[in-house]
Design an enzyme around this catalytic site. Structure first.
Site, PDB file in Angstrom:
ATOM      1  CB  SER A   1     -22.969 -78.625  32.055  1.00  0.00           C
ATOM      2  OG  SER A   1     -23.925 -78.180  31.108  1.00  0.00           O
TER       3      SER A   1
ATOM      4  CE1 TYR B   1     -24.251 -74.394  35.232  1.00  0.00           C
ATOM      5  CE2 TYR B   1     -24.420 -74.947  32.905  1.00  0.00           C
ATOM      6  CZ  TYR B   1     -24.524 -75.307  34.230  1.00  0.00           C
ATOM      7  OH  TYR B   1     -24.899 -76.593  34.563  1.00  0.00           O
TER       8      TYR B   1
END
Length: 239
Positions: A139, A152
């Site tokens: 990501s 995350y």
């Protein structure tokens, strides 16, 4: 790589970009094993994709179940050519509000799960006479830290480090490794995060799948080991 007749594994295949990867691969002649926890969603996907898509109910954080499935499914006469480690989860909270359970879930799904499956598939790929390709979906959060997504960030930064080491480890075995860093995509991932609303300026799942198709179809001795994708204008046009 010519995708026709290739054998692929896609994790997180029941929805979002995982479902789109599966669709792209099947449409180009590949046989796809789609792994996800929701068997119902994958059976619905199989109805549209046909028998070349094999739904596999699997929690990738269960290392023993993964090993049993790989042993039962693959051998030297049936070797995966493609592994797309896509499954992921995100929780958003300040570090003092993030629960232990949420932290461990992100690390287990986003990072440990990639290791659990990759370590089982690599020995098979080393026996494949064709060039193979492992694609790890990280990501933009694997490149840039941001408030409220520290867990995350940590998991996706880990995917980058694992991918870079893996690419250097496997390049002489004819196994490509690419780490993909997408920005905001219009998927269920963001729908579950408080304060983030999906909007038309987010990237489409087909934007990501067409890029992955390009990566897979590059010449055997050509590797793009990292690629970043972003919306040109990331702002919600309705605001």
């Amino acid at each position: 790589m010519n995708l026709d007749s290739k054998i692929a594994i896609v994790t997180g295949a029941s929805s979002g970009i995982g479902a789109e990867f599966s669709k792209m691969l099947v449409e180009n002649g590949a046989e796809v094993y789609g792994l996800a926890r929701s068997l119902d969603k994958m059976k619905n996907l199989q109805k549209s994709l046909g028998d070349k898509f094999h739904p596999v109910k699997m929690d990738i954080t269960n290392a023993d179940a993964l090993e049993e499935w790989v042993d039962d499914t693959f051998d030297l006469n049936h070797i995966p050519d493609i592994l797309i480690n896509n499954a992921g989860v995100m929780y958003s909270a300040n570090v003092d509000d993030l629960s232990m359970s949420e932290w461990h879930t992100m690390i287990n799904v986003n990072l440990n799960g990639i290791f659990y499956l990759t370590r089982l598939i690599v020995p098979l790929m080393k026996n494949n006479e064709n060039t193979c390709h492992i694609i790890n979906i990280s990501s933009i959060a694997g490149l840039l830290g941001n408030p409220t997504i520290s867990g995350y960030n940590a998991s996706k930064f880990g995917v980058r480090g694992f991918s870079e080491a893996l690419f250097k480890e496997l390049r002489y075995d004819g196994i490509k490794v690419t780490c993909v860093f997408p920005g905001s995509i219009d998927t269920e991932l963001f729908e579950k995060i408080d304060g983030i609303d999906n909007h038309p300026n987010m990237m489409k799942t087909t934007d990501i799948s067409s890029t992955v198709k390009f990566l897979l179809e590059t010449d055997d001795n050509f590797l793009i080991n990292e690629i970043t994708m972003r919306p040109l204008n990331p702002k919600d046009p309705t605001n």
